[in-house]
Write a protein that holds these residues in place. Sequence first.
Motif, mmCIF file in Angstrom:
data_model
loop_
_atom_site.group_PDB
_atom_site.id
_atom_site.type_symbol
_atom_site.label_atom_id
_atom_site.label_comp_id
_atom_site.label_asym_id
_atom_site.label_seq_id
_atom_site.Cartn_x
_atom_site.Cartn_y
_atom_site.Cartn_z
ATOM 1 N N ALA A 18 -65.961 63.301 -52.507
ATOM 2 C CA ALA A 18 -66.419 63.852 -53.787
ATOM 3 C C ALA A 18 -67.926 63.840 -53.936
ATOM 4 O O ALA A 18 -68.441 63.870 -55.032
ATOM 5 C CB ALA A 18 -65.780 63.075 -54.928
ATOM 6 N N THR A 35 -71.969 64.799 -57.670
ATOM 7 C CA THR A 35 -70.563 65.164 -57.432
ATOM 8 C C THR A 35 -70.449 66.619 -57.015
ATOM 9 O O THR A 35 -71.034 67.509 -57.633
ATOM 10 C CB THR A 35 -69.740 64.934 -58.698
ATOM 11 O OG1 THR A 35 -69.862 63.572 -59.077
ATOM 12 C CG2 THR A 35 -68.274 65.272 -58.471
ATOM 13 N N SER A 93 -60.137 67.183 -60.837
ATOM 14 C CA SER A 93 -60.028 65.746 -61.133
ATOM 15 C C SER A 93 -58.575 65.397 -61.417
ATOM 16 O O SER A 93 -57.883 66.124 -62.136
ATOM 17 C CB SER A 93 -60.899 65.399 -62.347
ATOM 18 O OG SER A 93 -60.711 64.050 -62.704
ATOM 19 N N SER A 95 -55.584 62.207 -62.333
ATOM 20 C CA SER A 95 -55.299 60.857 -62.844
ATOM 21 C C SER A 95 -54.132 60.290 -62.035
ATOM 22 O O SER A 95 -53.053 60.887 -61.987
ATOM 23 C CB SER A 95 -54.933 60.910 -64.327
ATOM 24 O OG SER A 95 -54.585 59.617 -64.788
ATOM 25 N N VAL A 107 -56.633 55.358 -62.155
ATOM 26 C CA VAL A 107 -57.920 55.817 -61.629
ATOM 27 C C VAL A 107 -57.969 57.341 -61.722
ATOM 28 O O VAL A 107 -56.934 58.018 -61.721
ATOM 29 C CB VAL A 107 -58.123 55.370 -60.159
ATOM 30 C CG1 VAL A 107 -58.175 53.856 -60.056
ATOM 31 C CG2 VAL A 107 -57.035 55.934 -59.248
ATOM 32 N N ARG A 108 -59.232 57.878 -61.814
ATOM 33 C CA ARG A 108 -59.437 59.326 -61.741
ATOM 34 C C ARG A 108 -60.173 59.610 -60.446
ATOM 35 O O ARG A 108 -61.091 58.871 -60.062
ATOM 36 C CB ARG A 108 -60.227 59.839 -62.942
ATOM 37 C CG ARG A 108 -59.507 59.665 -64.270
ATOM 38 C CD ARG A 108 -60.120 60.556 -65.347
ATOM 39 N NE ARG A 108 -59.909 61.972 -65.083
ATOM 40 C CZ ARG A 108 -58.808 62.659 -65.428
ATOM 41 N NH1 ARG A 108 -57.810 62.034 -66.040
ATOM 42 N NH2 ARG A 108 -58.707 63.941 -65.170
ATOM 43 N N THR A 109 -59.772 60.643 -59.777
ATOM 44 C CA THR A 109 -60.334 60.919 -58.468
ATOM 45 C C THR A 109 -60.297 62.409 -58.186
ATOM 46 O O THR A 109 -59.470 63.148 -58.724
ATOM 47 C CB THR A 109 -59.555 60.163 -57.369
ATOM 48 O OG1 THR A 109 -60.140 60.465 -56.102
ATOM 49 C CG2 THR A 109 -58.090 60.554 -57.351
ATOM 50 N N ALA A 111 -60.147 63.096 -54.964
ATOM 51 C CA ALA A 111 -59.630 63.010 -53.594
ATOM 52 C C ALA A 111 -58.384 63.866 -53.445
ATOM 53 O O ALA A 111 -57.600 64.023 -54.388
ATOM 54 C CB ALA A 111 -59.315 61.564 -53.242
ATOM 55 N N GLY A 116 -57.854 58.593 -50.089
ATOM 56 C CA GLY A 116 -58.983 58.775 -50.981
ATOM 57 C C GLY A 116 -58.720 58.173 -52.344
ATOM 58 O O GLY A 116 -59.608 57.566 -52.958
ATOM 59 N N ALA A 117 -57.494 58.324 -52.847
ATOM 60 C CA ALA A 117 -57.146 57.739 -54.145
ATOM 61 C C ALA A 117 -57.212 56.217 -54.092
ATOM 62 O O ALA A 117 -57.656 55.567 -55.042
ATOM 63 C CB ALA A 117 -55.754 58.204 -54.572
ATOM 64 N N ALA A 120 -60.720 55.170 -54.320
ATOM 65 C CA ALA A 120 -61.209 55.233 -55.694
ATOM 66 C C ALA A 120 -60.806 54.000 -56.493
ATOM 67 O O ALA A 120 -61.464 53.629 -57.464
ATOM 68 C CB ALA A 120 -60.683 56.500 -56.370
#
Length: 441
Positions: A18, A35, A93, A95, A107-109, A111, A116-117, A120
């Motif tokens: 990101a 970003t 993005s 959730s 978490v927000r990502t 990915a 990747g998540a 995060a």
Amino acid sequence: MSGNAITPACAGTCLSVARCAWTAPDVGNPLPGTTCPTDGPLTAELDTPAQPTPPAAAGEPARRPGRRRVVVIATAVGLALAAVGGGTAAALSKSVTVVVDGQSQQVRTFAGSVSGALAAADQTAGDHDIVAPAVDAPVHDGDTIALQKAKPFTLDIDGIQQQAWTTADTVEEALVQLGQDPSAYQLSADRSREIPLDGLEVTASPLHSVTLTVAGAATPVTSGAATVADLLADQGVTLSPTDTVAPDATTPVTDGLQITVDRVLTATVTDTVEIPAPEQRVEDPNANKGTSAVTQAGVPGQQQVTSEVTTVNGAETARQETGRVTVKEPVPTIISDGTKSTLETRGNRVFFNDTEFGVNWDGLAYCESTNNPKATFYPSGFPATFGLFQFDLPTWQSVDGTGNPMDASPEEQLMRAKMLYQKRGLEPWLCRDAASGPPPA
């Protein structure tokens, strides 16, 4: 900035899923990272060449000429929105719920994959961890990712170690994962103990059912102890130096084993015992011969006797006397025996004036022989009898008499008659009724 259009595009490679670098082509150096709204490269260029700097107005400071101005967007989010539009960035993005060993976090990502998540959420999946979905699986908005951390676990059964990685939370769960029945072992750690991330080593001892008898009381016991000594220690049974245990304390514990502990005690005991009053006989010349009287009553004495007494489970099994002390001397019983002769002779007749044992000896002799020491009688069909009390020879010999009774002194004949009475009572004499009658005239 009028007349200068900014064309966004990526230059170089993104620093992460990101993030990427913003650059200006005339400078060639990366600007602060921000970003990325897309996975492609992005750069910002100025499409107007550099112009000379105009002279400063009166009262203004002079401007530096010779370089184009680089417009830097301070925040990456703002530039990304300008480049691709706010709606598109929001769509990228996601959730995601990340559950690590039962603990969840949101978490927000941006990915596109599970790995990747996890990054995060500041989590990394190790080689032995369990991740669902898989680390390379795509991730979508609203997904839940579960991560179970594997921990090193060492199980020692009878000295044989088994090492494994486990995602179990407790010792009991880890044993089940390893194909073991937790209820079949005595464990060095509680079954409900949580396994820390740095691992745990547990010793498991197979359980055995035995019978433990202590001081006569039997109790069934289930234990993982290796030896009899270990089992006694587990059960809180302490042995004194004199106690015995069977089988030997080094014996391995097996199913059905009978273990017996006998409590053996040796103690010094002092008892007071009675000393019987002795009997003393003295002659009394003033009392008729054949008479006796107690002139002094006896009193028992006392002794203290010290002994070593051995008991097994409370029951006395041995006693060894170690000392005896007289604390009170006994008083003897004194019996006076008359020695005065009561023999009376009237011609060939003899009278004793003796009633010892409650027998009228003169009356018995009168009936048997008219008090004649030399009397003889030859009954038909029976042995001949002789003397004052008409002894036949076999009966005379039964009371240690020798020879013929009529040849013995009157005193001996009376003595032998009393001996016969003590053996058989008045039964041998036909004149037994005369023994209770009045003395002869």
